[in-house]
Design a protein around this motif. Structure first.
Motif, mmCIF file in Angstrom:
data_model
loop_
_atom_site.group_PDB
_atom_site.id
_atom_site.type_symbol
_atom_site.label_atom_id
_atom_site.label_comp_id
_atom_site.label_asym_id
_atom_site.label_seq_id
_atom_site.Cartn_x
_atom_site.Cartn_y
_atom_site.Cartn_z
ATOM 1 N N MET A 1 0.835 -1.185 0.000
ATOM 2 C CA MET A 1 0.000 0.000 0.000
ATOM 3 C C MET A 1 0.878 1.245 0.000
ATOM 4 N N TYR A 2 0.409 2.282 -0.641
ATOM 5 C CA TYR A 2 1.155 3.527 -0.753
ATOM 6 C C TYR A 2 1.138 4.260 0.579
ATOM 7 N N ALA A 3 2.315 4.530 1.126
ATOM 8 C CA ALA A 3 2.414 5.250 2.402
ATOM 9 C C ALA A 3 2.562 6.738 2.133
ATOM 10 N N LYS A 4 1.690 7.512 2.716
ATOM 11 C CA LYS A 4 1.751 8.966 2.542
ATOM 12 C C LYS A 4 2.882 9.510 3.420
ATOM 13 N N PRO A 5 3.724 10.380 2.869
ATOM 14 C CA PRO A 5 4.818 10.909 3.684
ATOM 15 C C PRO A 5 4.296 11.776 4.829
ATOM 16 N N ARG A 6 5.069 11.770 5.908
ATOM 17 C CA ARG A 6 4.687 12.542 7.085
ATOM 18 C C ARG A 6 4.749 14.033 6.810
ATOM 19 N N MET A 7 3.832 14.775 7.436
ATOM 20 C CA MET A 7 3.873 16.232 7.309
ATOM 21 C C MET A 7 5.107 16.764 8.043
ATOM 22 N N PRO A 8 5.683 17.844 7.563
ATOM 23 C CA PRO A 8 6.807 18.450 8.298
ATOM 24 C C PRO A 8 6.352 18.900 9.690
ATOM 25 N N ASP A 9 7.285 18.924 10.626
ATOM 26 C CA ASP A 9 6.951 19.238 12.020
ATOM 27 C C ASP A 9 6.236 20.580 12.206
ATOM 28 N N PRO A 10 6.679 21.679 11.583
ATOM 29 C CA PRO A 10 5.957 22.945 11.789
ATOM 30 C C PRO A 10 4.517 22.885 11.265
ATOM 31 N N VAL A 11 4.313 22.188 10.155
ATOM 32 C CA VAL A 11 2.962 22.085 9.593
ATOM 33 C C VAL A 11 2.091 21.227 10.503
ATOM 34 N N ARG A 12 2.662 20.145 11.019
ATOM 35 C CA ARG A 12 1.895 19.288 11.914
ATOM 36 C C ARG A 12 1.530 20.020 13.196
ATOM 37 N N ALA A 13 2.453 20.831 13.717
ATOM 38 C CA ALA A 13 2.165 21.611 14.930
ATOM 39 C C ALA A 13 1.033 22.607 14.671
ATOM 40 N N ALA A 14 1.049 23.256 13.506
ATOM 41 C CA ALA A 14 -0.026 24.189 13.160
ATOM 42 C C ALA A 14 -1.360 23.454 13.027
ATOM 43 N N ALA A 15 -1.328 22.251 12.475
ATOM 44 C CA ALA A 15 -2.562 21.474 12.329
ATOM 45 C C ALA A 15 -3.119 21.052 13.685
ATOM 46 N N VAL A 16 -2.251 20.670 14.592
ATOM 47 C CA VAL A 16 -2.708 20.285 15.936
ATOM 48 C C VAL A 16 -3.324 21.483 16.645
ATOM 49 N N ARG A 17 -2.662 22.649 16.535
ATOM 50 C CA ARG A 17 -3.231 23.869 17.139
ATOM 51 C C ARG A 17 -4.602 24.169 16.562
ATOM 52 N N ALA A 18 -4.747 24.030 15.253
ATOM 53 C CA ALA A 18 -6.023 24.335 14.611
ATOM 54 C C ALA A 18 -7.112 23.372 15.075
ATOM 55 N N GLN B 1 3.086 26.476 2.982
ATOM 56 C CA GLN B 1 3.678 27.168 1.847
ATOM 57 C C GLN B 1 5.093 27.666 2.179
ATOM 58 N N ALA B 2 5.280 28.191 3.378
ATOM 59 C CA ALA B 2 6.599 28.678 3.783
ATOM 60 C C ALA B 2 7.595 27.521 3.873
ATOM 61 N N TRP B 3 7.160 26.382 4.403
ATOM 62 C CA TRP B 3 8.049 25.222 4.498
ATOM 63 C C TRP B 3 8.455 24.745 3.110
ATOM 64 N N ARG B 4 7.504 24.691 2.201
ATOM 65 C CA ARG B 4 7.822 24.261 0.833
ATOM 66 C C ARG B 4 8.794 25.221 0.161
ATOM 67 N N GLN B 5 8.612 26.512 0.403
ATOM 68 C CA GLN B 5 9.485 27.496 -0.228
ATOM 69 C C GLN B 5 10.904 27.406 0.328
ATOM 70 N N ARG B 6 11.028 27.177 1.629
ATOM 71 C CA ARG B 6 12.354 27.119 2.242
ATOM 72 C C ARG B 6 13.083 25.820 1.943
ATOM 73 N N HIS B 7 12.367 24.716 1.951
ATOM 74 C CA HIS B 7 13.009 23.411 1.828
ATOM 75 C C HIS B 7 12.890 22.794 0.447
ATOM 76 N N GLY B 8 12.113 23.411 -0.394
ATOM 77 C CA GLY B 8 11.981 22.902 -1.751
ATOM 78 C C GLY B 8 11.117 21.658 -1.810
ATOM 79 N N VAL B 9 10.655 21.366 -2.986
ATOM 80 C CA VAL B 9 9.810 20.195 -3.202
ATOM 81 C C VAL B 9 10.448 19.401 -4.325
ATOM 82 N N VAL B 10 10.505 18.100 -4.148
ATOM 83 C CA VAL B 10 11.058 17.246 -5.185
ATOM 84 C C VAL B 10 10.108 17.296 -6.365
ATOM 85 N N SER B 11 10.641 17.681 -7.496
ATOM 86 C CA SER B 11 9.805 17.846 -8.669
ATOM 87 C C SER B 11 10.148 16.769 -9.686
#
Length: 92
Positions: A1-18, A69-79
């Motif tokens: 089965m296809y495993a979805k990659p984990r969200m980055p830590d700052p994004v996950r923290a924002a999601a938990v707060r929300a 969006q900020a995390w993607r801009q700073r760390h880049g996305v594999v294209s």
């Protein structure tokens, strides 16, 4: 089965707060409805708190998007080339 990659830590923290803020907002909504049905004087103060909480919940949900969006801009996305991209023609 296809495993979805984990969200980055700052994004996950924002999601938990929300999620926590949204849960508190919904709890306040239930309290306002119950106080309104009971005819309590607490309806107006609770309603003001719930409206403020709605603004905070909206901000928290937007924070997820901005953080992602900020995390993607700073760390880049594999294209990878899309499936619609043509492969280079090989000349014999």
């Amino acid at each position: 089965m296809y495993a979805k990659p984990r969200m980055p830590d700052p994004v996950r923290a924002a999601a938990v707060r929300a999620v926590i803020v949204l849960a508190l907002t919904l709890t306040q909504l239930v309290a306002v409805l119950l106080c309104a049905l009971a005819g309590s004087w607490l309806v107006f103060p609770l309603l003001l708190c719930m409206l403020a909480s709605t603004v905070v919940a909206t901000w928290a949900v937007l924070d997820i998007w901005v953080t992602r969006q900020a995390w993607r801009q700073r760390h880049g996305v594999v294209s990878l080339p899309s499936s619609a991209a043509r492969s280079r023609r090989q000349v014999p």
